[in-house]
Write a protein that holds these residues in place. Structure first.
Motif, mmCIF file in Angstrom:
data_model
loop_
_atom_site.group_PDB
_atom_site.id
_atom_site.type_symbol
_atom_site.label_atom_id
_atom_site.label_comp_id
_atom_site.label_asym_id
_atom_site.label_seq_id
_atom_site.Cartn_x
_atom_site.Cartn_y
_atom_site.Cartn_z
ATOM 1 N N LYS A 42 52.334 -57.704 -2.719
ATOM 2 C CA LYS A 42 52.656 -55.859 -2.920
ATOM 3 C C LYS A 42 51.442 -54.928 -2.604
ATOM 4 O O LYS A 42 50.992 -55.279 -1.944
ATOM 5 N N GLN A 43 51.724 -53.913 -2.724
ATOM 6 C CA GLN A 43 50.977 -52.449 -2.382
ATOM 7 C C GLN A 43 49.395 -52.406 -2.784
ATOM 8 O O GLN A 43 49.508 -53.138 -3.761
ATOM 9 N N ARG A 44 49.037 -52.070 -2.020
ATOM 10 C CA ARG A 44 47.665 -51.625 -2.178
ATOM 11 C C ARG A 44 47.838 -50.505 -2.943
ATOM 12 O O ARG A 44 48.238 -49.168 -2.560
ATOM 13 N N VAL A 45 46.386 -50.399 -4.195
ATOM 14 C CA VAL A 45 46.939 -49.496 -5.737
ATOM 15 C C VAL A 45 44.966 -48.937 -5.575
ATOM 16 O O VAL A 45 43.971 -49.620 -5.489
ATOM 17 N N LEU A 46 44.714 -47.892 -6.113
ATOM 18 C CA LEU A 46 44.017 -47.548 -6.511
ATOM 19 C C LEU A 46 43.394 -48.376 -8.241
ATOM 20 O O LEU A 46 43.776 -48.542 -8.664
ATOM 21 N N VAL A 47 42.145 -49.083 -7.549
ATOM 22 C CA VAL A 47 41.523 -49.253 -9.254
ATOM 23 C C VAL A 47 40.028 -48.484 -9.994
ATOM 24 O O VAL A 47 40.172 -48.839 -10.475
ATOM 25 N N ALA A 48 39.523 -47.397 -8.981
ATOM 26 C CA ALA A 48 38.965 -46.725 -9.953
ATOM 27 C C ALA A 48 38.191 -46.142 -9.312
ATOM 28 O O ALA A 48 38.430 -46.376 -7.454
ATOM 29 N N ALA A 49 37.597 -44.988 -9.043
ATOM 30 C CA ALA A 49 37.527 -44.003 -8.544
ATOM 31 C C ALA A 49 35.849 -43.380 -9.270
ATOM 32 O O ALA A 49 35.706 -43.589 -10.766
ATOM 33 N N ILE A 50 35.385 -42.737 -8.195
ATOM 34 C CA ILE A 50 33.708 -41.749 -8.728
ATOM 35 C C ILE A 50 33.710 -40.643 -7.981
ATOM 36 O O ILE A 50 33.797 -40.664 -6.601
ATOM 37 N N THR A 51 33.399 -39.655 -8.425
ATOM 38 C CA THR A 51 33.209 -37.980 -7.597
ATOM 39 C C THR A 51 32.124 -38.654 -8.044
ATOM 40 O O THR A 51 30.791 -38.524 -7.945
ATOM 41 N N SER A 52 31.117 -37.261 -6.300
ATOM 42 C CA SER A 52 29.600 -37.426 -5.614
ATOM 43 C C SER A 52 29.125 -37.140 -7.411
ATOM 44 O O SER A 52 27.775 -37.243 -6.673
ATOM 45 N N GLY A 53 29.824 -36.207 -8.585
ATOM 46 C CA GLY A 53 28.609 -36.073 -9.561
ATOM 47 C C GLY A 53 28.747 -36.653 -10.720
ATOM 48 O O GLY A 53 28.254 -36.797 -11.737
ATOM 49 N N GLY A 54 29.447 -37.674 -10.045
ATOM 50 C CA GLY A 54 29.599 -39.298 -10.734
ATOM 51 C C GLY A 54 31.121 -39.766 -11.670
ATOM 52 O O GLY A 54 30.376 -40.517 -12.870
ATOM 53 N N ALA A 55 31.310 -38.517 -11.369
ATOM 54 C CA ALA A 55 32.834 -38.669 -13.507
ATOM 55 C C ALA A 55 33.976 -40.075 -13.097
ATOM 56 O O ALA A 55 34.169 -39.847 -10.925
ATOM 57 N N THR A 56 34.035 -40.497 -13.151
ATOM 58 C CA THR A 56 34.924 -42.030 -12.766
ATOM 59 C C THR A 56 36.140 -42.007 -13.479
ATOM 60 O O THR A 56 36.769 -41.001 -14.347
ATOM 61 N N TYR A 57 37.465 -42.926 -13.031
ATOM 62 C CA TYR A 57 38.129 -42.653 -12.951
ATOM 63 C C TYR A 57 38.660 -44.210 -12.992
ATOM 64 O O TYR A 57 38.449 -45.284 -12.242
#
Length: 113
Positions: A42-57
């Protein structure tokens, strides 16, 4: 450029793992950071992210089970993974978000009984 992921391993379904990623300061200080995974075939996918200020996805597939965090003093990003499922089996990588062209070594997570 340094992106060194660690903490993977073999875990039973329902178990937990904590991944760590040490990044070079030039990447970490000026970017949101993400955890990505690539399952076999499968392709590489994003599972989680975080900004320098702490906002998350979080991707829908991991929401409520995974928690991303970062330690700005250590240039390190973490991924706490709980209630692991066999479909979480993959090589996990960290990178900036959006990702940079250079990828570091990933860490293999295998969820199996």
């Amino acid at each position: 450029v340094q992106l060194q992921a660690s903490g993977g391993g073999l875990v039973q379904p329902g178990g937990s793992l904590r991944l760590s990623c040490a990044a070079s300061g030039s990447i970490f200080s000026s970017n949101a950071m993400g955890w990505y995974r690539q399952a076999p075939g499968k392709q590489r996918v994003l599972v989680a992210a975080i900004t320098s200020g702490g906002a998350t996805y979080y991707a829908d597939s991991v929401k409520g089970r995974f928690t991303i965090s970062r330690d700005n003093a250590k240039n390190t990003v973490y991924l706490q993974m709980n209630s692991l499922k066999p479909e979480d089996t993959a090589v996990y990588y960290c990178n900036a978000h959006p990702f940079l062209d250079t990828w570091g070594q990933g860490t293999l997570v295998t969820v199996s009984s």
